[in-house]
Each structure stands twice: as C-alpha cells, then as structure tokens.
Design a protein around this motif. Structure first.
Motif, short mmCIF file in Angstrom:
data_model
loop_
_atom_site.label_atom_id
_atom_site.label_comp_id
_atom_site.label_asym_id
_atom_site.label_seq_id
_atom_site.Cartn_x
_atom_site.Cartn_y
_atom_site.Cartn_z
N GLU A 26 0.82 -1.20 0.00
CA GLU A 26 0.00 0.00 0.00
C GLU A 26 0.86 1.26 0.00
OE1 GLU A 26 -3.28 0.05 -0.43
OE2 GLU A 26 -3.25 -2.14 -0.51
N LEU A 27 1.98 1.24 0.72
CA LEU A 27 2.88 2.40 0.73
C LEU A 27 3.46 2.65 -0.65
CD1 LEU A 27 4.85 1.94 4.07
CD2 LEU A 27 3.14 3.67 3.54
N VAL A 28 3.91 1.59 -1.32
CA VAL A 28 4.47 1.74 -2.66
C VAL A 28 3.40 2.23 -3.63
CG1 VAL A 28 5.46 0.45 -4.61
CG2 VAL A 28 6.31 0.06 -2.29
N LEU A 29 2.21 1.68 -3.54
CA LEU A 29 1.12 2.10 -4.42
C LEU A 29 0.81 3.58 -4.22
CD1 LEU A 29 -1.18 1.30 -6.42
CD2 LEU A 29 -2.59 0.92 -4.40
N ALA A 30 0.75 4.02 -2.97
CA ALA A 30 0.47 5.43 -2.70
C ALA A 30 1.60 6.33 -3.17
CB ALA A 30 0.23 5.62 -1.21
N ALA A 31 2.85 5.87 -3.03
CA ALA A 31 3.98 6.69 -3.45
C ALA A 31 4.06 6.81 -4.97
CB ALA A 31 5.28 6.11 -2.91
N VAL A 32 3.74 5.73 -5.67
CA VAL A 32 3.87 5.74 -7.13
C VAL A 32 2.67 6.41 -7.80
CG1 VAL A 32 4.01 4.26 -9.18
CG2 VAL A 32 5.36 3.72 -7.16
N TYR A 38 -6.14 5.48 -11.55
CA TYR A 38 -5.44 4.20 -11.72
C TYR A 38 -5.32 3.47 -10.38
CZ TYR A 38 -4.30 6.21 -16.21
OH TYR A 38 -4.39 6.78 -17.45
N SER A 39 -5.03 4.20 -9.35
CA SER A 39 -4.93 3.55 -8.04
C SER A 39 -6.30 3.07 -7.57
CB SER A 39 -4.30 4.48 -7.01
OG SER A 39 -5.10 5.62 -6.79
N TYR A 40 -7.35 3.84 -7.86
CA TYR A 40 -8.70 3.42 -7.48
C TYR A 40 -9.13 2.19 -8.27
CZ TYR A 40 -9.13 7.85 -5.03
OH TYR A 40 -8.94 8.90 -4.17
N ALA A 41 -8.77 2.13 -9.54
CA ALA A 41 -9.08 0.95 -10.35
C ALA A 41 -8.35 -0.27 -9.82
CB ALA A 41 -8.73 1.20 -11.81
N TYR A 42 -7.09 -0.09 -9.45
CA TYR A 42 -6.30 -1.20 -8.89
C TYR A 42 -6.91 -1.70 -7.59
CZ TYR A 42 -2.46 -3.62 -6.61
OH TYR A 42 -1.71 -4.54 -5.94
N LEU A 43 -7.24 -0.77 -6.71
CA LEU A 43 -7.81 -1.16 -5.41
C LEU A 43 -9.16 -1.85 -5.58
CD1 LEU A 43 -6.86 1.95 -3.27
CD2 LEU A 43 -5.88 -0.34 -3.18
N THR A 44 -9.96 -1.38 -6.51
CA THR A 44 -11.24 -2.03 -6.78
C THR A 44 -11.03 -3.45 -7.32
OG1 THR A 44 -12.25 0.10 -7.25
CG2 THR A 44 -13.40 -1.85 -8.06
N ALA A 45 -10.10 -3.59 -8.25
CA ALA A 45 -9.81 -4.91 -8.82
C ALA A 45 -9.24 -5.86 -7.76
CB ALA A 45 -8.84 -4.78 -9.98
N MET A 46 -8.50 -5.34 -6.81
CA MET A 46 -7.94 -6.18 -5.75
C MET A 46 -8.99 -6.58 -4.72
SD MET A 46 -4.79 -6.88 -6.30
CE MET A 46 -4.23 -7.39 -4.70
N ASN A 47 -10.00 -5.75 -4.52
CA ASN A 47 -11.00 -6.03 -3.50
C ASN A 47 -12.09 -6.99 -3.96
OD1 ASN A 47 -9.99 -4.63 -1.32
ND2 ASN A 47 -10.83 -2.70 -2.05
N ILE A 48 -12.32 -7.11 -5.25
CA ILE A 48 -13.37 -8.01 -5.74
C ILE A 48 -13.09 -9.46 -5.33
CG2 ILE A 48 -14.41 -8.98 -7.84
CD1 ILE A 48 -14.21 -6.14 -9.03
N PRO A 49 -11.90 -10.03 -5.57
CA PRO A 49 -11.66 -11.41 -5.12
C PRO A 49 -11.70 -11.55 -3.60
CG PRO A 49 -9.92 -10.71 -6.62
CD PRO A 49 -10.76 -9.53 -6.35
N VAL A 50 -11.25 -10.54 -2.88
CA VAL A 50 -11.28 -10.60 -1.43
C VAL A 50 -12.70 -10.73 -0.93
CG1 VAL A 50 -10.81 -9.28 0.67
CG2 VAL A 50 -9.11 -9.36 -1.14
N VAL A 51 -13.61 -9.96 -1.50
CA VAL A 51 -15.01 -10.02 -1.10
C VAL A 51 -15.60 -11.39 -1.43
CG1 VAL A 51 -17.30 -9.08 -1.58
CG2 VAL A 51 -15.39 -7.55 -1.22
#
Length: 85
Positions: A26-32, A38-51
């Motif tokens: 998460e730190l690297v994602l926020a820094a980059v 793009y970060s919101y799309a990534y976080l959404t894509a990462m949360n779908i399998p978790v749910v």
C-alpha cells in the motif's frame, strides 16, 4: 510445546508477515500513483476477489462445518464423510 501451540505461533507469524508486506504494498502504491483513477481501479480490482473469498469462507464457517459436526455426532463419522462426497 504442543503441536497446536506450534501451529498457532506459526500461523500468527505468517499473518504478521503478510500484514507487514501488505502495508508495504500500500505504501508503494500510494507513493507511485497517489490518489488517481489508476490507483482506485487497482484497489477495486484487488477487492473483488477478497469479497468473493470472504463470502465463501463465511459460508463454509457458518453453514457447512457445523452441519458436518452435527451429522458426525448424530449419525457417525462414515455418514458425515458420505454427506460431502
């Protein structure tokens, strides 16, 4: 130390390591990327399998496991194993 205690400590360590690595991700994602689409799309894509996996895990924990133990206590081990085949 018993096997259960060793397994518990091992699981705790693995969980702590996973949490630290996730925080680093998460730190690297926020820094980059910062706060961008793009970060919101990534976080959404990462949360779908978790749910989805959380729903499946909760279902297993609240329905199937107690049902297995109830059948195991009432009818025996052979019937409870046969229930899920």
């Amino acid at each position: 130390m018993s096997k259960v205690a060793k397994a518990t400590i091992g699981l705790m360590l693995a969980t702590i390591i996973a949490k630290v690595l996730g925080f680093g991700r998460e730190l690297v994602l926020a820094a980059v990327y910062g706060a961008s689409m793009y970060s919101y799309a990534y976080l959404t894509a990462m949360n779908i399998p978790v749910v989805l996996f959380t729903i499946i895990g909760t279902t297993l924990g609240t329905v199937l496991i107690p049902m297995y133990f109830e059948v195991n206590n009432d009818l025996g081990e052979k019937k409870s194993i046969k229930l899920y085949k």
